[in-house]
Write a protein that holds these residues in place. Structure first.
Motif, PDB file in Angstrom:
ATOM      1  N   LYS A 122       0.809  -1.223   0.000  1.00  0.00           N
ATOM      2  CA  LYS A 122       0.000   0.000   0.000  1.00  0.00           C
ATOM      3  C   LYS A 122       0.839   1.267   0.000  1.00  0.00           C
ATOM      4  O   LYS A 122       0.333   2.353  -0.317  1.00  0.00           O
ATOM      5  N   SER A 124       3.539   3.635  -1.571  1.00  0.00           N
ATOM      6  CA  SER A 124       4.215   3.905  -2.832  1.00  0.00           C
ATOM      7  C   SER A 124       5.728   3.895  -2.642  1.00  0.00           C
ATOM      8  O   SER A 124       6.243   4.427  -1.663  1.00  0.00           O
ATOM      9  N   ASN A 147      -0.556   4.378  -4.912  1.00  0.00           N
ATOM     10  CA  ASN A 147      -1.227   4.909  -6.101  1.00  0.00           C
ATOM     11  C   ASN A 147      -0.225   5.212  -7.205  1.00  0.00           C
ATOM     12  O   ASN A 147      -0.505   5.975  -8.119  1.00  0.00           O
ATOM     13  N   ARG A 148       0.948   4.588  -7.120  1.00  0.00           N
ATOM     14  CA  ARG A 148       2.066   4.975  -7.970  1.00  0.00           C
ATOM     15  C   ARG A 148       2.208   4.167  -9.261  1.00  0.00           C
ATOM     16  O   ARG A 148       2.313   4.734 -10.340  1.00  0.00           O
ATOM     17  N   ASP A 178     -11.382   7.397 -11.138  1.00  0.00           N
ATOM     18  CA  ASP A 178     -10.570   7.964 -10.070  1.00  0.00           C
ATOM     19  C   ASP A 178      -9.099   7.953 -10.500  1.00  0.00           C
ATOM     20  O   ASP A 178      -8.319   7.092 -10.084  1.00  0.00           O
ATOM     21  N   LYS A 180      -6.779  10.154  -9.811  1.00  0.00           N
ATOM     22  CA  LYS A 180      -5.887  10.656  -8.770  1.00  0.00           C
ATOM     23  C   LYS A 180      -5.278   9.542  -7.931  1.00  0.00           C
ATOM     24  O   LYS A 180      -4.088   9.587  -7.582  1.00  0.00           O
ATOM     25  N   HIS A 181      -6.059   8.538  -7.610  1.00  0.00           N
ATOM     26  CA  HIS A 181      -5.585   7.476  -6.716  1.00  0.00           C
ATOM     27  C   HIS A 181      -5.235   6.186  -7.454  1.00  0.00           C
ATOM     28  O   HIS A 181      -5.031   5.153  -6.820  1.00  0.00           O
ATOM     29  N   SER A 182      -5.166   6.241  -8.781  1.00  0.00           N
ATOM     30  CA  SER A 182      -5.028   5.021  -9.574  1.00  0.00           C
ATOM     31  C   SER A 182      -3.611   4.752 -10.043  1.00  0.00           C
ATOM     32  O   SER A 182      -3.052   5.483 -10.854  1.00  0.00           O
ATOM     33  N   ARG A 183      -3.041   3.661  -9.559  1.00  0.00           N
ATOM     34  CA  ARG A 183      -1.738   3.221 -10.073  1.00  0.00           C
ATOM     35  C   ARG A 183      -1.898   2.641 -11.480  1.00  0.00           C
ATOM     36  O   ARG A 183      -0.968   2.699 -12.291  1.00  0.00           O
ATOM     37  N   ARG A 243     -14.111   6.536  -1.763  1.00  0.00           N
ATOM     38  CA  ARG A 243     -13.750   7.785  -2.447  1.00  0.00           C
ATOM     39  C   ARG A 243     -14.981   8.619  -2.808  1.00  0.00           C
ATOM     40  O   ARG A 243     -14.866   9.800  -3.107  1.00  0.00           O
TER      41      ARG A 243
END
Length: 320
Positions: A122, A124, A147-148, A178, A180-183, A243
């Motif tokens: 979890k 990054s 989220n990287r 989403d 912004k939070h998406s790897r 979210r």
């Protein structure tokens, strides 16, 4: 039944990878080499019905600090189809749950003479930390960090697109959800950019969008009806329910009304637009069932390609 590795001739190798933690700055030639290898392996193992012995005697550890049935199973199938031994490390019963430091765990596992560690975490940057702290020749593969990055997802997505639309320079691809939070979004953008895609459009609720500075080569479009217009591929991202409270939308039905992919919106896309999703999908939230199960959906194809992409990555990192 195993097929001797001598009967399988992989594509020519140049600047062989030691680890795969991100697709950032990975050249197109390297990505194409991995995709070509994945296709070769798919043919050599008859779409998974036969095993290769390319990695016989090698040991691959799945080290997942987050639950992920799909990705872990895909990596396990990939390693076993190449003849490797596979260990699934159960974090819930490991000493890390008792306070043991991550790098102490790494060195303990290295002492068991592993060849590759497939890690999901979890936080990054964890895969790179493992690479820096490793004391052996173990290879590290990122199965998703914070989220990287999720590099093998990015590879399987461009593999899926390439099989149907190899003319990347002419394509417009929309990624919705989403961001912004998406790897997944980050790795997809890196892979699509490297492959020379003409236009990448990002769309989603404002609170779930990244900054333009992070994605300078992408087009930001607020309205999904506009974003999908003329698109050749639509990648829909899973919406985490937690979210939703960050957006101005009151519930999932409202989200679907604004950003869900239904037949009406799909009709605005280019003819034959590929419908994609990293899964698992939320039906009626990101995508309508008739679209997810429709003729243009490549979602299950993505799942199948994931195994062969991960075989290709393991083959490149560990093949003798």
């Amino acid at each position: 039944m195993f097929i001797s590795s001598r009967s399988f001739e992989p594509p020519a190798m140049h600047s062989r990878l030691r680890h795969l933690t991100t697709l950032e700055n990975l050249p197109r030639s390297c990505i194409e080499r991995l995709l070509d290898r994945a296709l070769s392996m798919r043919d050599a193992c008859a779409h998974g019905t036969r095993k290769l012995d390319l990695l016989a005697g090698r040991t691959v550890l799945n080290l997942f600090f987050e639950p992920s049935t799909r990705t872990r199973t895909s990596f396990e199938l990939a390693a076993r189809r190449l003849g490797a031994d596979v260990i699934n490390f159960d974090i819930g019963f490991s000493s890390t749950s008792k306070g043991e430091e991550l790098f102490d765990t790494l060195h303990t596992l290295e002492a068991m003479h592993l060849d590759a560690i497939v890690v999901r975490h979890k936080v990054s940057g964890t895969p790179e930390e493992l690479v820096r702290h490793a004391m052996s020749g173990v290879s590290v593969i990122n199965a998703g960090d914070g989220n990287r990055a999720h590099p093998t997802q990015g590879l399987l997505d461009v593999m899926t697109i390439r099989e149907h639309r190899p003319d990347f320079e002419n394509l417009a691809v929309v990624i919705c959800g989403d961001i912004k939070h998406s790897r997944v979004a980050r790795s997809d953008v890196q892979a699509l950019t490297a492959m020379g895609v003409r236009e990448i459009r990002l769309c989603g609720p404002a609170p779930l969008m990244p900054t333009q500075e992070e994605f300078p080569r992408c087009t930001f479009v607020e309205d999904f009806d506009e974003a999908i217009g003329g698109a050749d591929a639509a990648i829909m991202l899973r919406l985490q329910k937690e979210r939703m409270s960050a957006t101005e939308l009151p519930d999932e039905a409202a989200y679907f009304a604004r950003y869900g992919l239904d037949t009406r919106r799909l009709a605005r896309a280019a003819k034959g637009c590929l419908v994609m999703h990293p899964g698992p999908i939320n039906r009626g939230v990101e995508i309508a069932s008739e679209v997810a199960d429709g003729a243009q959906s490549k979602i299950l194809e993505q799942v199948g390609n994931g195994v062969f992409v991960r075989m290709a990555v393991l083959g490149e990192l560990l093949g003798r």
